[in-house]
Scaffold this active site. Structure first.
Site, short mmCIF file in Angstrom:
data_model
loop_
_atom_site.label_atom_id
_atom_site.label_comp_id
_atom_site.label_asym_id
_atom_site.label_seq_id
_atom_site.Cartn_x
_atom_site.Cartn_y
_atom_site.Cartn_z
CB SER A 39 24.09 8.09 -38.81
OG SER A 39 24.06 6.72 -39.13
CE LYS A 76 20.35 5.70 -38.65
NZ LYS A 76 21.28 6.74 -38.94
#
Length: 179
Positions: A39, A76
């Site tokens: 990701s 993230k």
């Protein structure tokens, strides 16, 4: 015999102090983390080992580790801070109405064969609020097409943030600071 006991006590004391220091550093200051998944590609790669700093407040575009709803830690990038209005339009990030460059996405956008890297959205469409709530952040992975992030799980409470990370320590070829 007395000298051996004294030496044994000194070694035990030294090892005890070292163990206490390791525990304090590990649980209160810094922690290791292994990137699991794609990701954050191309900024981070699956299997990268990083150091997480557990002090400081995340700022816009910092990379953070947080406890996700799935009882797993996610890594993230912070896009929105409390009070920010977030919108994506025509592959451009707008925060509080101002367009922002995202240099960490430059290579991914250049490699696109078709479509947008990041689909259009507004914060209101995702969390039914105009702005990021107080005490929370909006996060996204750099691999926008394949990231489970705030677009799917909502905003992240600051108390769920483990820390900020920007140092890859392994593999050696990737060692260094990331932006």
């Amino acid at each position: 015999m007395e000298k051996e006991k004294s030496e044994w006590r000194e070694w035990t004391k030294a090892l005890g102090i070292a163990l206490i220091l390791v525990i304090v550093i590990r649980y209160f200051l810094f922690a290791p983390i292994v990137v699991d998944g794609l990701s954050m590609t191309p900024t981070l790669h699956n299997g990268d080992r990083m150091i997480v700093s557990k002090f400081g407040t995340p700022d816009r575009f910092d990379i953070v580790v947080f406890h996700a709803p799935e009882r797993k830690d996610y890594i993230k990038r912070v896009i929105g801070l409390p009070g920010d209005k977030i919108e994506y339009k025509d592959d451009t990030l707008y925060i509080n109405g101002k367009a922002y460059e995202e240099p960490y996405l430059k290579d991914s956008k250049a490699a696109l064969q078709e479509g947008l890297l990041t689909d259009d959205f507004t914060l209101d469409e995702i969390i039914d609020q105009e702005t990021v709530p107080d005490g929370e952040i909006f996060v996204m992975g750099d691999n926008r097409r394949y990231s489970k992030d705030s677009r799917h799980i909502g905003t992240v409470p600051l108390e769920e943030v483990v820390g900020i990370t920007s140092v890859v320590v392994w593999p050696i070829k990737d060692m260094g600071m990331v932006k």
